[in-house]
Motif scaffolding. Structure first.
Motif, mmCIF file in Angstrom:
data_model
loop_
_atom_site.group_PDB
_atom_site.id
_atom_site.type_symbol
_atom_site.label_atom_id
_atom_site.label_comp_id
_atom_site.label_asym_id
_atom_site.label_seq_id
_atom_site.Cartn_x
_atom_site.Cartn_y
_atom_site.Cartn_z
ATOM 1 N N ILE A 200 57.723 -1.849 23.558
ATOM 2 C CA ILE A 200 57.135 -3.191 23.486
ATOM 3 C C ILE A 200 57.552 -3.877 22.184
ATOM 4 C CG2 ILE A 200 54.987 -4.510 23.465
ATOM 5 C CD1 ILE A 200 53.714 -2.224 25.074
ATOM 6 N N ILE A 201 58.073 -5.100 22.317
ATOM 7 C CA ILE A 201 58.535 -5.862 21.155
ATOM 8 C C ILE A 201 57.877 -7.237 21.153
ATOM 9 C CG2 ILE A 201 60.530 -6.887 19.992
ATOM 10 C CD1 ILE A 201 62.271 -4.713 21.253
ATOM 11 N N ASN A 202 57.178 -7.563 20.069
ATOM 12 C CA ASN A 202 56.609 -8.896 19.890
ATOM 13 C C ASN A 202 57.702 -9.786 19.312
ATOM 14 O OD1 ASN A 202 55.171 -11.197 19.317
ATOM 15 N ND2 ASN A 202 53.970 -10.291 17.663
ATOM 16 N N THR A 203 58.176 -10.747 20.104
ATOM 17 C CA THR A 203 59.297 -11.581 19.660
ATOM 18 C C THR A 203 58.858 -12.752 18.790
ATOM 19 O OG1 THR A 203 59.266 -13.117 21.549
ATOM 20 C CG2 THR A 203 60.435 -11.021 21.844
ATOM 21 N N GLY A 204 57.547 -12.981 18.687
ATOM 22 C CA GLY A 204 57.043 -14.134 17.946
ATOM 23 C C GLY A 204 57.587 -14.279 16.534
ATOM 24 N N PRO A 205 57.543 -13.204 15.717
ATOM 25 C CA PRO A 205 57.986 -13.328 14.321
ATOM 26 C C PRO A 205 59.501 -13.317 14.139
ATOM 27 C CG PRO A 205 56.415 -11.511 14.645
ATOM 28 C CD PRO A 205 56.925 -11.908 15.980
ATOM 29 N N HIS A 206 60.254 -13.117 15.222
ATOM 30 C CA HIS A 206 61.693 -12.903 15.095
ATOM 31 C C HIS A 206 62.505 -13.979 15.810
ATOM 32 C CE1 HIS A 206 60.546 -8.935 13.661
ATOM 33 N NE2 HIS A 206 59.850 -8.750 14.773
ATOM 34 N N ASP A 207 63.702 -14.227 15.298
ATOM 35 C CA ASP A 207 64.616 -15.104 16.019
ATOM 36 C C ASP A 207 65.381 -14.268 17.039
ATOM 37 O OD1 ASP A 207 66.470 -13.662 14.549
ATOM 38 O OD2 ASP A 207 67.103 -15.355 13.304
ATOM 39 N N LEU A 208 66.219 -14.921 17.822
ATOM 40 C CA LEU A 208 66.958 -14.246 18.884
ATOM 41 C C LEU A 208 67.775 -13.074 18.362
ATOM 42 C CD1 LEU A 208 67.977 -14.236 21.872
ATOM 43 C CD2 LEU A 208 69.824 -15.731 21.094
ATOM 44 N N GLU A 209 68.465 -13.297 17.255
ATOM 45 C CA GLU A 209 69.323 -12.243 16.714
ATOM 46 C C GLU A 209 68.503 -11.040 16.262
ATOM 47 O OE1 GLU A 209 72.831 -10.301 15.765
ATOM 48 O OE2 GLU A 209 72.492 -12.126 16.937
ATOM 49 N N GLY A 210 67.330 -11.289 15.699
ATOM 50 C CA GLY A 210 66.480 -10.196 15.253
ATOM 51 C C GLY A 210 66.004 -9.332 16.408
ATOM 52 N N VAL A 211 65.609 -9.967 17.511
ATOM 53 C CA VAL A 211 65.164 -9.213 18.689
ATOM 54 C C VAL A 211 66.341 -8.468 19.310
ATOM 55 C CG1 VAL A 211 64.066 -9.356 20.955
ATOM 56 C CG2 VAL A 211 63.328 -10.882 19.124
ATOM 57 N N TYR A 212 67.489 -9.133 19.363
ATOM 58 C CA TYR A 212 68.701 -8.505 19.901
ATOM 59 C C TYR A 212 69.045 -7.231 19.129
ATOM 60 C CZ TYR A 212 73.742 -7.768 20.489
ATOM 61 O OH TYR A 212 74.982 -7.213 20.694
ATOM 62 N N GLN A 213 69.018 -7.316 17.814
ATOM 63 C CA GLN A 213 69.345 -6.150 16.999
ATOM 64 C C GLN A 213 68.318 -5.038 17.183
ATOM 65 O OE1 GLN A 213 72.098 -5.567 15.474
ATOM 66 N NE2 GLN A 213 72.994 -7.622 15.676
ATOM 67 N N ALA A 214 67.046 -5.416 17.358
ATOM 68 C CA ALA A 214 66.001 -4.412 17.582
ATOM 69 C C ALA A 214 66.254 -3.655 18.883
ATOM 70 C CB ALA A 214 64.632 -5.086 17.619
ATOM 71 N N ILE A 215 66.592 -4.389 19.941
ATOM 72 C CA ILE A 215 66.867 -3.752 21.230
ATOM 73 C C ILE A 215 68.115 -2.881 21.143
ATOM 74 C CG2 ILE A 215 67.552 -4.186 23.629
ATOM 75 C CD1 ILE A 215 65.793 -6.693 23.557
ATOM 76 N N LYS A 216 69.166 -3.435 20.557
ATOM 77 C CA LYS A 216 70.423 -2.691 20.440
ATOM 78 C C LYS A 216 70.238 -1.397 19.661
ATOM 79 C CE LYS A 216 74.410 -3.417 20.722
ATOM 80 N NZ LYS A 216 75.437 -2.755 21.561
ATOM 81 N N GLY A 217 69.316 -1.409 18.706
ATOM 82 C CA GLY A 217 69.087 -0.223 17.898
ATOM 83 C C GLY A 217 68.564 0.962 18.690
ATOM 84 N N TYR A 218 67.941 0.679 19.827
ATOM 85 C CA TYR A 218 67.406 1.752 20.664
ATOM 86 C C TYR A 218 68.426 2.306 21.659
ATOM 87 C CZ TYR A 218 62.572 0.686 19.252
ATOM 88 O OH TYR A 218 61.405 0.503 18.548
ATOM 89 N N ILE A 219 69.408 1.484 22.036
ATOM 90 C CA ILE A 219 70.280 1.829 23.164
ATOM 91 C C ILE A 219 71.483 2.665 22.740
ATOM 92 C CG2 ILE A 219 71.761 0.899 24.985
ATOM 93 C CD1 ILE A 219 69.940 -1.543 25.079
ATOM 94 N N GLN A 220 71.637 3.781 23.417
ATOM 95 C CA GLN A 220 72.819 4.623 23.272
ATOM 96 C C GLN A 220 73.494 4.673 24.638
ATOM 97 O OE1 GLN A 220 73.890 5.923 20.387
ATOM 98 N NE2 GLN A 220 72.123 5.010 19.334
ATOM 99 N N PRO A 221 74.578 3.917 24.839
ATOM 100 C CA PRO A 221 75.218 3.870 26.157
ATOM 101 C C PRO A 221 75.588 5.255 26.663
ATOM 102 C CG PRO A 221 76.134 2.207 24.706
ATOM 103 C CD PRO A 221 75.281 3.087 23.855
ATOM 104 N N GLY A 222 75.385 5.446 27.985
ATOM 105 C CA GLY A 222 75.700 6.737 28.588
ATOM 106 C C GLY A 222 77.189 6.893 28.842
#
Length: 222
Positions: A200-222
């Motif tokens: 769960i990510i609260n996008t309120g305090p972040h701009d688009l790039e900040g949320v994008y980087q947060a999501i990307k930080g979790y993903i390890q492509p298979g």
């Protein structure tokens, strides 16, 4: 032995930024972006052309004559309906309200769930919507749920419309967003809520790039 498609789901309420982020993530992963909201909007739009309050027989007839597909990857991904690309006709606020309305119809949700799962069996993708991680793709490798206050989402939506050259009224948008939230969170079938294992990510305090980087930080492509 076939390779299982790589699937990422991004769920959340209207106006939280799912579409832009899903397309951006898909582009970075070089896989398809499935705009499931466009599919619901398309059904709602087609129903509104016939009858805004269709009966059971009309609903069944309509969806039996609808075939969805998906072409392209990343920013160039495109939902296809009956062989044609969907355009601006499904992007109005009214179409959004109809999408929420038809989303409460069991037959429509069942039909679109099957259509989305059929697409997901064929290609790796990032799917955004209301119940992608909880209902449609429960075995997705990564699940995210984005949220923000109705006021923040209304302001973002207003700016988005104005950038596209469309006149927008903040108060009207806020009212529609609150109505959609009420419908989506309290419908008896697949209500809007995070999957149990979603990040769960609260996008309120972040701009688009900040949320994008947060999501990307979790993903390890298979």
């Amino acid at each position: 032995m076939s390779i299982r498609p790589f699937i990422v789901t991004i769920d959340g309420p209207a106006g939280v930024g799912k579409s832009t982020l899903a397309a951006k993530i898909a582009h970075s992963l070089k896989i398809a972006y499935l705009d499931t909201g466009a599919m619901f909007r398309a059904v709602g739009w087609m129903m509104s052309l016939e009858n805004e309050n269709p009966d059971q027989k009309q609903i069944e007839h309509l969806i039996l004559n609808m075939t969805f597909g998906l072409s392209g990857t990343g920013w160039n991904s495109q939902v296809i309906l009956n062989g044609r690309e969907l355009g601006a006709e499904i992007r109005t606020e009214e179409a959004g309200m109809m999408a929420s309305k038809v989303g409460q119809i069991k037959e429509v949700r069942t039909f679109l769930k099957q259509a989305q799962q059929n697409i997901g069996r064929k290609v790796s993708l990032v799917a955004e919507g209301r119940d992608m991680g909880s209902v449609v793709f429960p075995d997705a490798q990564y699940k995210f749920f984005l949220d923000a206050s109705a006021e923040i989402r209304a302001d973002r939506r207003k700016k988005q419309l104005e950038r596209s050259g469309t006149k927008a009224d903040y108060d009207s948008i806020l009212t529609l967003i609150r109505q959609r939230d009420e419908q989506d969170r309290n419908r008896p079938i697949a209500p809007l809520k995070p999957a149990r294992d979603a990040i769960i990510i609260n996008t309120g305090p972040h701009d688009l790039e900040g949320v994008y980087q947060a999501i990307k930080g979790y993903i390890q492509p298979g």
